[in-house]
Design an enzyme around this catalytic site. Structure first.
Site, PDB file in Angstrom:
ATOM      1  N   SER A   1      50.311  71.156  55.163  1.00 58.66           N
ATOM      2  CA  SER A   1      49.505  70.290  54.312  1.00 58.66           C
ATOM      3  C   SER A   1      48.043  70.319  54.763  1.00 58.66           C
ATOM      4  O   SER A   1      47.446  71.395  54.830  1.00 58.66           O
ATOM      5  CB  SER A   1      50.100  68.878  54.323  1.00 58.66           C
ATOM      6  OG  SER A   1      49.526  68.074  53.335  1.00 58.66           O
TER       7      SER A   1
ATOM      8  N   HIS B   1      57.041  69.367  49.085  1.00 62.81           N
ATOM      9  CA  HIS B   1      55.897  69.577  49.973  1.00 62.81           C
ATOM     10  C   HIS B   1      56.431  70.014  51.326  1.00 62.81           C
ATOM     11  O   HIS B   1      57.061  69.240  52.036  1.00 62.81           O
ATOM     12  CB  HIS B   1      55.118  68.270  50.087  1.00 62.81           C
ATOM     13  CG  HIS B   1      53.798  68.392  50.762  1.00 62.81           C
ATOM     14  ND1 HIS B   1      52.796  69.246  50.321  1.00 62.81           N
ATOM     15  CD2 HIS B   1      53.283  67.762  51.845  1.00 62.81           C
ATOM     16  CE1 HIS B   1      51.739  69.121  51.089  1.00 62.81           C
ATOM     17  NE2 HIS B   1      52.013  68.232  52.034  1.00 62.81           N
TER      18      HIS B   1
ATOM     19  N   ASP C   1      54.665  72.096  44.254  1.00 61.35           N
ATOM     20  CA  ASP C   1      54.299  71.201  45.348  1.00 61.35           C
ATOM     21  C   ASP C   1      53.412  70.094  44.790  1.00 61.35           C
ATOM     22  O   ASP C   1      52.334  70.370  44.264  1.00 61.35           O
ATOM     23  CB  ASP C   1      53.542  71.997  46.417  1.00 61.35           C
ATOM     24  CG  ASP C   1      53.239  71.180  47.667  1.00 61.35           C
ATOM     25  OD1 ASP C   1      52.967  69.971  47.546  1.00 61.35           O
ATOM     26  OD2 ASP C   1      53.243  71.766  48.762  1.00 61.35           O
TER      27      ASP C   1
END
Length: 467
Positions: A192, A430, A401
């Protein structure tokens, strides 16, 4: 002052057992002292807390694997323990654990690394990250709240740190960690926001970068205004996965087709906007739905929440929310300190009106105004991600995502040029490598790179696999 790299020196770190709540009895902790302001290396110093899950096979050890779980604002000290926890469907493979000391750390401003505060009130925390404005008047109200929070950040007891809590400075801290560990290079696994941190490090210190894995990628601009707005199409792309799940499980009573489930979302949101239930209003309902789309594992909890709200039953127990002030505060310091955000309220009102129609699930929240609109201008220009450096970056990305949509990964891949390869997996959520990620093709490709250095000759697409 893009980087302040130095050669490795023998490690003199003193490791001790980590606190009992770190999640592993074998996790060791220590601190590394770094300058608060790298332009003034002899000035104020802060301690960066780091952890180590040492390889149990020294003969196979090839180096260290620094890790970052994302955020910004996320603690990473216990992340090595999380990565190897067998409770997850896909823990970090033993072959990777054998070859590396897995290193975690709390980035500057977070957790045990000189934590910052914005003195959030309980009411401010209750709004979470995605307040949903229903009108231009709501944007104006949110602007006043955002301005107040920005003022609190710049007047808190940690306000002196505000200009220096940035991704570039965290990357410099990572290189100080490398030096303190006595390593000539580091390998890296970041997820991320951690993809942007890794991209910045390997841009600033390409000669110190070994094997870099970036999982669930932001674009080359990092977590900027564009990335935040992309949460809107990200949710639209991901939501059909949940809608199919709910439709296939009629016991929740949310609809028997994906279209009916989507209609239920809007019905519940509208109902909760008028009359909140058990503290859940329409804005929190939308944000909670977004959060629980991050993994397929969250689908049962999300469906149960919808069902409880629809039928008046008690909501399922929610996880504790301790430490939110520091998490939210450090997040803001990075988001607002890395890049400049638009500053006119009228511009946000226009964007909200467009996004509400274009991305009806959560578009108005993703386009809404926040404290970055009232933040002091960044001290340092953003790091420009480019193609200079060794070809040692492997990016892995899910097609659907919600938090970091595919478009950002493609832009980052283009910016890296031949430095990177991109592996896309036909799955939602994610996180595309280990933990909840089940696509064997993607997992095996990353593991092979970390353990052998072999990357695909070209970008790779991994087909959907049955759960």
């Amino acid at each position: 002052m893009p980087g302040v790299s130095e050669a490795a020196t023998p490690s003199t770190l003193q490791w001790e057992p980590c606190p009992a709540d770190s999640g592993s009895s074998t996790l060791e902790c220590t601190t590394v002292e770094v300058p608060l302001d790298y332009r003034d290396p002899e000035g104020r110093r802060i301690d960066i807390a780091i952890s180590r899950l040492a390889s149990k096979k020294p003969s196979q050890r090839r180096g260290v694997l620094l890790t970052n779980p994302g955020g910004p604002g996320g603690s990473g000290l216990d992340y090595p323990s999380l990565l190897v926890n067998p409770v997850f469907p896909q823990p970090l493979p033993q072959s990777v654990q054998d070859q590396y000391d897995v290193i975690g750390f709390d980035p500057r401003g977070v957790g045990q690394s000189a934590p910052v505060t914005c003195d959030y009130t309980p009411g401010q925390l209750a709004r979470l990250n995605l307040p949903y404005p229903r009108s231009s008047a709501d944007v104006l109200k949110d602007a006043e709240i955002a301005k107040t929070i920005a003022r609190q950040c710049s007047s808190s007891e940690t306000a002196g740190m505000l200009p220096y809590i940035t991704t570039a400075n965290t990357a410099r801290d990572m290189d100080r960690i490398r030096q303190a560990l006595g390593e000539p290079k580091i390998s890296y696994l970041g997820s991320s926001y951690g993809t942007y941190l890794g991209a910045v490090y390997t841009t600033m210190f390409p000669e110190r970068s070994d094997r870099f894995v970036l999982d669930s990628n932001l674009g080359p601009g990092g977590y900027d205004h564009t990335a935040f707005q992309r949460l809107a199409p990200g949710m639209e792309q991901r939501f059909p996965d949940f809608a199919k799940f709910a439709a296939a499980n009629p016991q929740y009573g949310l609809g028997t087709t994906p279209e009916q489930v989507r209609a239920t979302f809007f019905e519940l949101a509208a109902r909760l906007e008028k009359t909140p239930v058990q503290g859940m209003d329409g804005s929190l309902f939308r944000g909670t739905t977004f959060d629980l789309l991050y993994s397929d594992v969250g689908f049962t909890t999300l469906a149960s929440i919808w069902q409880a709200l629809d039928t008046g039953q008690p909501l399922p127990p929610m996880p504790p929310t301790s430490g939110l002030d520091n998490s939210f505060s450090s997040r803001l310091h990075v988001l607002c300190g890395d890049s400049s955000w638009p500053r006119t309220v009228r511009g946000y009102q226009r964007d909200v009106a467009v996004y509400r129609v274009k991305y009806p699930l959560i578009g108005a929240a993703a386009a809404n105004i926040g404290p970055c609109a009232f933040w002091p201008s960044p001290v340092e220009r953003p790091v420009r991600i480019g193609d200079r450096g060794p070809s040692n970056v492997l990016m892995v990305q899910n097609l659907r995502d919600p938090g970091t949509p595919l478009v950002g990964a493609r832009e980052l891949r283009k910016a890296f040029g031949d430095r990177a390869r991109l592996v896309t997996a036909d799955q939602g959520g994610h996180g595309a490598y280990v933990l909840f990620a089940r696509n064997r093709c993607a997992n095996d490709t990353v593991t092979t790179f970390l353990t052998t250095g072999q990357r695909p000759a070209h970008d790779r697409v991994c087909a959907a696999e049955p759960n």
